[in-house]
Design a protein around this motif. Structure first.
Motif, PDB file in Angstrom:
ATOM      1  N   CYS A  97       0.848  -6.094  -7.109  1.00  0.00           N
ATOM      2  CA  CYS A  97       0.061  -6.610  -5.752  1.00  0.00           C
ATOM      3  C   CYS A  97      -0.670  -7.845  -5.981  1.00  0.00           C
ATOM      4  CB  CYS A  97      -0.763  -5.665  -4.996  1.00  0.00           C
ATOM      5  SG  CYS A  97      -1.698  -4.817  -6.206  1.00  0.00           S
ATOM      6  N   LEU A 128      -6.414  -0.307  -4.207  1.00  0.00           N
ATOM      7  CA  LEU A 128      -7.412  -0.177  -5.391  1.00  0.00           C
ATOM      8  C   LEU A 128      -7.912   1.434  -5.940  1.00  0.00           C
ATOM      9  CD1 LEU A 128      -9.647  -3.256  -4.692  1.00  0.00           C
ATOM     10  CD2 LEU A 128      -7.973  -3.016  -6.442  1.00  0.00           C
ATOM     11  N   SER A 129      -8.247   2.040  -4.664  1.00  0.00           N
ATOM     12  CA  SER A 129      -8.582   3.527  -4.835  1.00  0.00           C
ATOM     13  C   SER A 129      -7.573   4.217  -5.727  1.00  0.00           C
ATOM     14  CB  SER A 129      -8.893   4.248  -3.590  1.00  0.00           C
ATOM     15  OG  SER A 129      -7.782   4.147  -2.860  1.00  0.00           O
ATOM     16  N   TYR A 176      -5.743  -3.004   0.836  1.00  0.00           N
ATOM     17  CA  TYR A 176      -6.260  -3.047  -0.505  1.00  0.00           C
ATOM     18  C   TYR A 176      -7.332  -2.076  -1.033  1.00  0.00           C
ATOM     19  CZ  TYR A 176      -3.152  -6.582  -1.894  1.00  0.00           C
ATOM     20  OH  TYR A 176      -1.905  -7.553  -2.178  1.00  0.00           O
ATOM     21  N   VAL A 177      -7.976  -1.499  -0.004  1.00  0.00           N
ATOM     22  CA  VAL A 177      -8.812  -0.535  -0.352  1.00  0.00           C
ATOM     23  C   VAL A 177      -8.288   0.698  -0.930  1.00  0.00           C
ATOM     24  CG1 VAL A 177     -10.477   1.137   0.457  1.00  0.00           C
ATOM     25  CG2 VAL A 177     -10.875  -1.406   1.216  1.00  0.00           C
ATOM     26  N   PHE A 196      -1.269  -3.396 -10.665  1.00  0.00           N
ATOM     27  CA  PHE A 196      -2.160  -4.632 -10.292  1.00  0.00           C
ATOM     28  C   PHE A 196      -1.003  -5.754 -10.435  1.00  0.00           C
ATOM     29  CE2 PHE A 196      -6.181  -2.688 -11.923  1.00  0.00           C
ATOM     30  CZ  PHE A 196      -6.880  -3.065 -10.800  1.00  0.00           C
ATOM     31  N   ILE A 216      -5.003   2.742  -7.726  1.00  0.00           N
ATOM     32  CA  ILE A 216      -4.937   2.239  -8.892  1.00  0.00           C
ATOM     33  C   ILE A 216      -6.113   2.682  -9.809  1.00  0.00           C
ATOM     34  CG2 ILE A 216      -5.243  -0.045 -10.215  1.00  0.00           C
ATOM     35  CD1 ILE A 216      -3.566  -1.320  -7.955  1.00  0.00           C
ATOM     36  N   LEU A 217      -7.272   2.830  -9.364  1.00  0.00           N
ATOM     37  CA  LEU A 217      -8.377   3.312 -10.091  1.00  0.00           C
ATOM     38  C   LEU A 217      -7.955   4.794 -10.655  1.00  0.00           C
ATOM     39  CD1 LEU A 217     -11.321   1.601  -8.290  1.00  0.00           C
ATOM     40  CD2 LEU A 217     -10.237   0.948 -10.556  1.00  0.00           C
ATOM     41  N   ARG A 248      -1.851   1.149 -14.704  1.00  0.00           N
ATOM     42  CA  ARG A 248      -2.568   0.340 -14.097  1.00  0.00           C
ATOM     43  C   ARG A 248      -2.279  -1.228 -13.907  1.00  0.00           C
ATOM     44  NH1 ARG A 248      -6.590   3.817 -16.133  1.00  0.00           N
ATOM     45  NH2 ARG A 248      -6.919   2.188 -17.891  1.00  0.00           N
ATOM     46  N   CYS A 284      -7.457  -6.024   4.126  1.00  0.00           N
ATOM     47  CA  CYS A 284      -8.523  -5.575   3.509  1.00  0.00           C
ATOM     48  C   CYS A 284      -8.456  -3.901   3.309  1.00  0.00           C
ATOM     49  CB  CYS A 284      -9.845  -5.994   3.860  1.00  0.00           C
ATOM     50  SG  CYS A 284     -10.108  -7.738   3.948  1.00  0.00           S
ATOM     51  N   CYS A 336       0.494   3.745  -3.048  1.00  0.00           N
ATOM     52  CA  CYS A 336       0.046   4.928  -2.651  1.00  0.00           C
ATOM     53  C   CYS A 336       0.804   6.199  -2.490  1.00  0.00           C
ATOM     54  CB  CYS A 336      -1.117   4.699  -1.557  1.00  0.00           C
ATOM     55  SG  CYS A 336      -2.092   3.565  -1.412  1.00  0.00           S
ATOM     56  N   SER A 350       0.816  -1.097  -0.197  1.00  0.00           N
ATOM     57  CA  SER A 350       0.013  -0.145  -0.058  1.00  0.00           C
ATOM     58  C   SER A 350       0.765   0.989   0.031  1.00  0.00           C
ATOM     59  CB  SER A 350      -0.883  -0.086   1.204  1.00  0.00           C
ATOM     60  OG  SER A 350      -0.214   0.128   2.401  1.00  0.00           O
TER      61      SER A 350
END
Length: 316
Positions: free
Chosen positions: A240, A221-222, A217-218, A237, A224-225, A233, A214, A127, A123
């Protein structure tokens, strides 16, 4: 408990898969192949992370620890299983049972915490890529790995010491290893302290680390999007994806074993799940990381490319 046949047992019988004698040869061959693949794959990962300077980063330090744990975890139970599959007397001495139980619990518990630390590392890398070297220092990385080892080893010592002090009314374990839940089924009476210890440790080492994974990964994912380029991207992906695959396999099997009602499945199903959890997952870990990680594949190719040169020098 009064009047129960309480005995201090010097050895235990491991029933394993003796109810299915025709399957024992098949299980022996498949378990041996998977065990050798586990040793080879995880040893290779440890070797390349130690030799290749490009892999001297926090992610690969964690991965090296994970590989070493998988080797120890499988070596604690699979050799005994292999011997017993070919033996008529499927026994294990008390001290061997204690060591087997402790190592299995210690390595399994350590891995639960380490996977959460690896998720935190990923993360930060995704991030906060610019601040990642300053945030995830080698010192912090070593501390996280040390906390994982200390937590796993201490909780395993607590559980094992309590379990082995329980009065047992038999010495026939309906399992292929000295798995703690199977041993506790031999107890002459339920112990509130033992049940509470198992519950607290299971919650601390399964749902809590899984929640941390979890949450990590929230954030991943936020982030990556929000990446605009498809190449960026895909790279994020793939970075991880391997870890997430290992997390799903490991926690899924562990949760099905330790956080379920005792009557929800038969002991035979438990043994099959334990075999998959104890052999298949450690074998798949290096394969998953190798297939999903370009740096690992390049390091393996580099190492394999050195072998002919070393042989040529030796012949010369």
């Amino acid at each position: 408990m009064h009047g129960a046949n309480v005995t201090t047992w010097s050895f235990f019988f491991l029933e394993g898969f003796s109810k299915y004698p025709r399957l024992e040869t098949v299980l022996f061959v498949s378990s041996l192949v998977m065990y050798l693949a586990t040793l080879l794959g995880n040893s290779m990962l440890i070797l390349i992370t130690a030799l290749d300077t490009r892999l001297h980063s926090p992610m690969y330090l964690f991965l090296g620890n994970l590989s070493f744990m998988d080797i120890c975890y499988t070596s604690a139970s699979i050799p005994t299983l292999l011997v017993n599959l070919l033996s008529a007397q499927k026994t294990i001495v008390f001290s061997g049972c204690a060591v087997q139980m402790y190592l299995s619990l210690a390595m399994g518990s350590t891995e639960c915490v380490l996977l959460a630390a690896m998720a935190y590392d990923r993360s930060l890398a995704i991030c906060c890529p610019l601040r990642y070297p300053a945030l995830m220092t080698r010192r912090l990385c070593v501390r996280l790995a040390s906390v994982s080892w200390a937590t796993g080893c201490l909780t395993a010592l607590l559980e094992t010491s309590f379990a082995l002090q329980m009065p047992l009314c038999g010495n026939r374990i309906d399992h292929f290893t000295c798995e703690i839940l199977a041993v506790l089924k031999l107890a002459c009476a339920r112990s509130l302290l033992m049940d509470l210890t198992m519950l607290v440790v299971s919650v601390l080492l399964l749902p809590v680390p899984m929640l941390l994974v979890c949450i990590s990964y929230v954030f991943i994912l936020s982030t990556i999007l929000r990446i605009r380029s498809s190449e960026g991207r895909h790279k994020a992906f793939s970075t991880c994806g391997a870890h997430l695959t290992v997390v799903v396999l490991y926690y899924g099997a562990a949760l099905s074993m330790y956080l379920k009602p005792s009557s929800s499945s038969s002991q035979q199903v438990d043994k099959i799940v334990s075999l998959l959890y104890g052999v298949l997952t450690p074998m798949l870990n290096p394969i998953i990381y190798s297939l999903r990680n370009k740096e690992v594949k390049d390091a393996v190719k580099k190492l394999l490319g050195r072998l002919p040169q070393c042989q040529a020098r030796g012949d010369f």
